[in-house]
Every structure is written in C-alpha cells, then in structure tokens.
Motif scaffolding. Structure first.
Motif, PDB file in Angstrom:
ATOM      1  N   VAL A  15       0.832  -1.205   0.000  1.00 50.09           N
ATOM      2  CA  VAL A  15       0.000   0.000   0.000  1.00 50.09           C
ATOM      3  C   VAL A  15       0.871   1.261   0.000  1.00 50.09           C
ATOM      4  N   VAL A  16       1.879   1.287   0.863  1.00 50.98           N
ATOM      5  CA  VAL A  16       2.760   2.458   0.924  1.00 50.98           C
ATOM      6  C   VAL A  16       3.478   2.652  -0.403  1.00 50.98           C
TER       7      VAL A  16
ATOM      8  N   SER B 211       2.756   5.995  -7.247  1.00 53.04           N
ATOM      9  CA  SER B 211       1.697   6.644  -8.036  1.00 53.04           C
ATOM     10  C   SER B 211       1.796   8.158  -7.935  1.00 53.04           C
ATOM     11  N   ALA B 212       2.055   8.665  -6.732  1.00 50.27           N
ATOM     12  CA  ALA B 212       2.222  10.116  -6.554  1.00 50.27           C
ATOM     13  C   ALA B 212       3.403  10.621  -7.382  1.00 50.27           C
ATOM     14  N   LYS B 213       4.517   9.873  -7.373  1.00 50.15           N
ATOM     15  CA  LYS B 213       5.685  10.254  -8.184  1.00 50.15           C
ATOM     16  C   LYS B 213       5.332  10.272  -9.668  1.00 50.15           C
ATOM     17  N   ASN B 214       4.598   9.261 -10.116  1.00 48.36           N
ATOM     18  CA  ASN B 214       4.218   9.180 -11.534  1.00 48.36           C
ATOM     19  C   ASN B 214       3.335  10.363 -11.936  1.00 48.36           C
TER      20      ASN B 214
ATOM     21  N   PHE C  55       2.982  -0.068  -8.805  1.00 48.24           N
ATOM     22  CA  PHE C  55       4.096  -0.289  -7.889  1.00 48.24           C
ATOM     23  C   PHE C  55       5.398   0.232  -8.488  1.00 48.24           C
ATOM     24  N   SER C  56       6.365   0.472  -7.633  1.00 52.16           N
ATOM     25  CA  SER C  56       7.724   0.755  -8.097  1.00 52.16           C
ATOM     26  C   SER C  56       8.252  -0.520  -8.748  1.00 52.16           C
ATOM     27  N   SER C  57       9.273  -0.396  -9.559  1.00 45.16           N
ATOM     28  CA  SER C  57       9.793  -1.580 -10.266  1.00 45.16           C
ATOM     29  C   SER C  57      10.309  -2.637  -9.295  1.00 45.16           C
ATOM     30  N   ASP C  58      10.916  -2.209  -8.195  1.00 45.50           N
ATOM     31  CA  ASP C  58      11.443  -3.158  -7.202  1.00 45.50           C
ATOM     32  C   ASP C  58      10.308  -3.954  -6.548  1.00 45.50           C
TER      33      ASP C  58
ATOM     34  N   LEU D 100       5.686 -10.026  -8.109  1.00 48.03           N
ATOM     35  CA  LEU D 100       5.607 -11.074  -9.134  1.00 48.03           C
ATOM     36  C   LEU D 100       6.238 -12.369  -8.628  1.00 48.03           C
ATOM     37  N   LYS D 101       7.389 -12.271  -7.983  1.00 47.96           N
ATOM     38  CA  LYS D 101       8.042 -13.464  -7.422  1.00 47.96           C
ATOM     39  C   LYS D 101       7.154 -14.135  -6.381  1.00 47.96           C
TER      40      LYS D 101
END
Length: 135
Positions: free
Chosen positions: A12-13, A19-22, A43-46, A52-53
């Motif tokens: 959530v964080v 999203s705010a950055k985008n 989500f961020s890429s990390d 996904l994992k």
C-alpha cells in the motif's frame, strides 16, 4: 498475521508513493492526458518484481499444490452431487427452498447450496450419500 500485515502495508505504501511520483512526473491535465500517458497508478519496479516473485511462488507452492488440487476436486464433486440430488428430489431441501423450486428449481437448488458453509455441505453430502448416516 503480523507478516501478512507488514506485506500489505509495504504494498500500500509503495503503490501510493510510486503513483504520486508518476503523477508529479507526467502532470496530467485532463482525461485525454491520462489515456495517453503510461499507467500512472502502480508499484515501483522493485516492489513489482518482488510481488511477481511472490505470486509465482504462491501459484506453484500453494494454489497448484497437489493437496489443494485434491480438495478442490472433492469440493467440485460434492457440489455437483448435492445439486443433482436436490434437483432430482427438491423435497430433500428445507420447506422454503422446496416452495421456490416449484417456480425455478435450478435457481432454488443453486441458492440453497450457495448458502451452505463448507462444513455444512460436507455434512449434507454425508447424510445423503453415506449409508451409515441416518440423520
């Protein structure tokens, strides 16, 4: 419970922060901008890679585990057999569902089964299909 709570909090964080950055980066002004821009909410890429994992792990080790598949197969069989029994003989259901079955038998049976808990469905199946059961 604590581990799950922390994982959800992390997701959530991250999604709120990324999203705010985008949104700040792309500065959409109207709905057409939003449609043209890359996905803004995500989500961020990390975290996306970690998520996904986790999903792949759960799919392999939980959702597709042979014990889960066995239980799912049993559940399907129980529901099918209950449906067939009640459809063929609505008098096996409580009075209100018997009355409903007079106008829409398939819907009455489906709603009766849908309202069952897992344990109740298993007990009903035993009562109907096990010779030893008499109640």
């Amino acid at each position: 419970h604590e581990t799950v709570r922390r994982m959800i909090n992390t997701l959530v964080v991250d999604i709120c922060s990324q999203s705010a950055k985008n949104i700040v980066q792309h500065q959409p002004q109207n709905i057409d901008d939003i449609r043209r821009l890359p996905q803004l909410i995500g989500f961020s890429s990390d975290i996306a890679a970690q998520n996904l994992k986790l999903k792949q792990f759960l799919r392999k080790n939980l959702y597709q585990h042979y014990k889960v598949n066995r239980m799912s197969a049993k559940a399907v069989r129980i529901v099918r057999e209950l449906f067939a029994a009640f459809f063929d003989n609505p008098s096996l259901m409580p009075d209100e569902f018997q009355a409903y079955a007079q106008t829409d038998k398939a819907r009455a049976v489906a709603e009766y089964i849908a309202g069952m808990t897992d344990r109740f469905a298993i007990r009903e199946h035993r009562k109907l299909f096990t010779v030893e059961e008499y109640l």
